[in-house]
Scaffold this motif. Structure first.
Motif, mmCIF file in Angstrom:
data_model
loop_
_atom_site.group_PDB
_atom_site.id
_atom_site.type_symbol
_atom_site.label_atom_id
_atom_site.label_comp_id
_atom_site.label_asym_id
_atom_site.label_seq_id
_atom_site.Cartn_x
_atom_site.Cartn_y
_atom_site.Cartn_z
ATOM 1 N N ASP A 157 7.651 -2.784 -8.694
ATOM 2 C CA ASP A 157 6.665 -3.860 -8.685
ATOM 3 C C ASP A 157 7.329 -5.133 -9.219
ATOM 4 O O ASP A 157 7.805 -5.161 -10.354
ATOM 5 C CB ASP A 157 5.480 -3.465 -9.569
ATOM 6 C CG ASP A 157 4.344 -4.458 -9.519
ATOM 7 O OD1 ASP A 157 4.599 -5.669 -9.345
ATOM 8 O OD2 ASP A 157 3.193 -4.026 -9.669
ATOM 9 N N GLY A 171 11.998 -6.275 -5.637
ATOM 10 C CA GLY A 171 10.691 -5.779 -5.213
ATOM 11 C C GLY A 171 10.728 -5.206 -3.810
ATOM 12 O O GLY A 171 11.732 -5.270 -3.102
ATOM 13 N N LEU A 172 9.626 -4.653 -3.412
ATOM 14 C CA LEU A 172 9.499 -4.043 -2.099
ATOM 15 C C LEU A 172 9.200 -5.100 -1.040
ATOM 16 O O LEU A 172 8.744 -6.193 -1.346
ATOM 17 C CB LEU A 172 8.359 -3.023 -2.130
ATOM 18 C CG LEU A 172 8.481 -1.935 -3.186
ATOM 19 C CD1 LEU A 172 7.221 -1.101 -3.221
ATOM 20 C CD2 LEU A 172 9.690 -1.069 -2.909
ATOM 21 N N SER A 175 6.749 -6.439 1.292
ATOM 22 C CA SER A 175 5.300 -6.240 1.212
ATOM 23 C C SER A 175 4.501 -6.898 2.325
ATOM 24 O O SER A 175 3.293 -6.736 2.389
ATOM 25 C CB SER A 175 4.788 -6.721 -0.145
ATOM 26 O OG SER A 175 5.073 -8.090 -0.309
ATOM 27 N N THR A 176 5.169 -7.664 3.184
ATOM 28 C CA THR A 176 4.421 -8.300 4.263
ATOM 29 C C THR A 176 5.128 -8.061 5.598
ATOM 30 O O THR A 176 6.335 -7.811 5.641
ATOM 31 C CB THR A 176 4.294 -9.827 4.055
ATOM 32 O OG1 THR A 176 5.584 -10.422 4.180
ATOM 33 C CG2 THR A 176 3.674 -10.161 2.697
#
Length: 62
Positions: A26, A35-36, A38-39
């Motif tokens: 996160d 971070g990952l 995410s979009t």
């Protein structure tokens, strides 16, 4: 990234060791290094970069 073959073995070993220390999670947590995705636009951009690299001769490990 270009690495001279004379230093490649040590470079690769050190790069792998450092990559194994990267903490994925996160992005709001201070202990997270990366971070990952995410979009959808982020995913598309990363896929485009990888495809281009492979087309140029890069090897991608799973």
């Amino acid at each position: 990234m270009l690495v001279h073959r004379d230093v490649y073995p040590e470079f690769a070993e050190r790069l792998v060791a450092r990559a194994q220390q990267i903490r994925i999670g996160d992005p709001s947590y201070p202990t997270t290094d990366i971070g990952l995705i995410s979009t959808a636009p982020q995913f598309t951009r990363v896929a485009e970069i990888l495809s281009s690299a492979v087309a140029d001769g890069a090897r991608v490990s799973p």
